[in-house]
Design a protein around this motif. Structure first.
Motif, PDB file in Angstrom:
ATOM      1  N   LYS A  75      85.448 107.921  57.262  1.00  0.00           N
ATOM      2  CA  LYS A  75      86.737 107.152  58.065  1.00  0.00           C
ATOM      3  C   LYS A  75      85.736 106.495  59.253  1.00  0.00           C
ATOM      4  CE  LYS A  75      89.684 111.088  57.530  1.00  0.00           C
ATOM      5  NZ  LYS A  75      90.494 112.164  58.446  1.00  0.00           N
ATOM      6  N   GLN A  76      84.710 105.975  58.850  1.00  0.00           N
ATOM      7  CA  GLN A  76      84.234 104.797  59.824  1.00  0.00           C
ATOM      8  C   GLN A  76      84.817 103.696  59.881  1.00  0.00           C
ATOM      9  OE1 GLN A  76      81.850 106.327  61.788  1.00  0.00           O
ATOM     10  NE2 GLN A  76      81.782 104.572  63.169  1.00  0.00           N
ATOM     11  N   ASP A  77      85.144 103.091  58.873  1.00  0.00           N
ATOM     12  CA  ASP A  77      85.932 101.786  58.816  1.00  0.00           C
ATOM     13  C   ASP A  77      87.114 101.830  59.448  1.00  0.00           C
ATOM     14  OD1 ASP A  77      85.654  98.993  58.083  1.00  0.00           O
ATOM     15  OD2 ASP A  77      87.308  99.698  56.995  1.00  0.00           O
ATOM     16  N   LYS A  79      87.933 104.108  61.909  1.00  0.00           N
ATOM     17  CA  LYS A  79      87.872 104.262  63.388  1.00  0.00           C
ATOM     18  C   LYS A  79      87.329 102.670  63.864  1.00  0.00           C
ATOM     19  CE  LYS A  79      85.571 108.817  63.048  1.00  0.00           C
ATOM     20  NZ  LYS A  79      84.525 109.481  63.144  1.00  0.00           N
ATOM     21  N   LYS A  80      86.606 101.925  63.434  1.00  0.00           N
ATOM     22  CA  LYS A  80      86.005 100.539  63.994  1.00  0.00           C
ATOM     23  C   LYS A  80      87.345  99.798  63.839  1.00  0.00           C
ATOM     24  CE  LYS A  80      83.997  97.724  61.151  1.00  0.00           C
ATOM     25  NZ  LYS A  80      83.119  97.087  60.481  1.00  0.00           N
ATOM     26  N   LYS A  81      88.315  99.904  62.963  1.00  0.00           N
ATOM     27  CA  LYS A  81      89.681  99.009  63.020  1.00  0.00           C
ATOM     28  C   LYS A  81      90.495  99.419  64.092  1.00  0.00           C
ATOM     29  CE  LYS A  81      89.776  97.357  58.205  1.00  0.00           C
ATOM     30  NZ  LYS A  81      88.493  96.194  58.446  1.00  0.00           N
ATOM     31  N   LEU A  83      89.800 100.876  66.886  1.00  0.00           N
ATOM     32  CA  LEU A  83      89.295 100.320  68.072  1.00  0.00           C
ATOM     33  C   LEU A  83      89.418  98.854  68.461  1.00  0.00           C
ATOM     34  CD1 LEU A  83      85.953 102.586  68.141  1.00  0.00           C
ATOM     35  CD2 LEU A  83      87.806 102.736  69.691  1.00  0.00           C
ATOM     36  N   LYS A  84      89.359  97.927  67.271  1.00  0.00           N
ATOM     37  CA  LYS A  84      89.622  96.767  67.233  1.00  0.00           C
ATOM     38  C   LYS A  84      90.941  96.404  67.549  1.00  0.00           C
ATOM     39  CE  LYS A  84      88.275  92.512  66.584  1.00  0.00           C
ATOM     40  NZ  LYS A  84      87.595  91.646  67.599  1.00  0.00           N
ATOM     41  N   ASN A  87      91.763  97.128  71.520  1.00  0.00           N
ATOM     42  CA  ASN A  87      91.218  96.361  72.140  1.00  0.00           C
ATOM     43  C   ASN A  87      90.568  96.904  73.731  1.00  0.00           C
ATOM     44  OD1 ASN A  87      90.117  93.656  72.839  1.00  0.00           O
ATOM     45  ND2 ASN A  87      91.942  92.935  73.706  1.00  0.00           N
ATOM     46  N   GLU A  89      87.304  98.248  75.282  1.00  0.00           N
ATOM     47  CA  GLU A  89      85.564  98.433  74.930  1.00  0.00           C
ATOM     48  C   GLU A  89      85.277  99.741  75.093  1.00  0.00           C
ATOM     49  OE1 GLU A  89      83.377  95.606  77.457  1.00  0.00           O
ATOM     50  OE2 GLU A  89      84.806  94.039  76.832  1.00  0.00           O
ATOM     51  N   GLN A  92      87.464 106.228  73.542  1.00  0.00           N
ATOM     52  CA  GLN A  92      86.597 107.280  72.912  1.00  0.00           C
ATOM     53  C   GLN A  92      87.606 107.938  71.831  1.00  0.00           C
ATOM     54  OE1 GLN A  92      85.262 109.655  76.132  1.00  0.00           O
ATOM     55  NE2 GLN A  92      84.106 108.070  76.816  1.00  0.00           N
TER      56      GLN A  92
END
Length: 160
Positions: A75-77, A79-81, A83-84, A87, A89, A92
């Motif tokens: 699920k790393q991608d 998580k990244k999406k 967080l994007k 918005n 920074e 957690q």
């Protein structure tokens, strides 16, 4: 003869993986809705403010084709999406699955002392169909909001 069967099977697997990879690249281009970011369709975001911390709950749906990719690659991608989309920074992740996630943002609100806080305006990277901002004193609801406008002041519950 057995060698040729193995070669054909390996080529078929390589072609299948290539097609899956191409679909992953094309999916963000197909997502033209404001409430989508790639394969994620945001449904609801709730921001619960307590002192200077924001606890954020995001409900979403992922495209059916990506569930298999999560099984293979993790699920790393995702998580990244997410967080994007939020918005922030310094957000957690505290919990994530294929339909919702929870985040904590420390120092999301400014402290003016004596238990008085200000949560400033904030922009998201997608339009949020149902955005809820909860403070100890009030709840504000917005529809199709790409930003939380004007900010909100509130008092902390426990001020010792």
């Amino acid at each position: 003869m057995a060698y040729s069967r193995i070669c054909i099977a390996m080529r078929a697997c390589a072609i299948a993986l290539l097609i899956i990879f191409i679909l992953c690249l094309v999916t963000p281009a197909l997502a033209a809705n404001e409430d989508r970011y790639g394969y994620i369709k945001v449904q609801e975001v709730t921001v619960r403010l307590d002192n200077g911390t924001a606890a954020i709950h995001v409900s979403y749906a992922v495209d059916e084709g990506t569930r298999f990719i999560f099984f293979l690659l993790g699920k790393q991608d995702l998580k990244k999406k997410l967080l994007k989309i939020l918005n922030y920074e310094d957000a957690q992740i505290t919990r994530i699955d294929l339909s919702s996630a929870d985040f904590i943002v420390d120092d999301a609100a400014y402290s003016y002392g004596n238990g008085i806080y200000w949560y400033p305006s904030h922009e998201f990277n997608v339009a949020i169909p149902n955005l809820t901002i909860e403070t100890p004193q009030s709840t504000r609801n917005f529809t199709m909001a790409k930003a939380f406008p004007a900010g909100i002041g509130f008092f902390a519950i426990n001020n010792y």
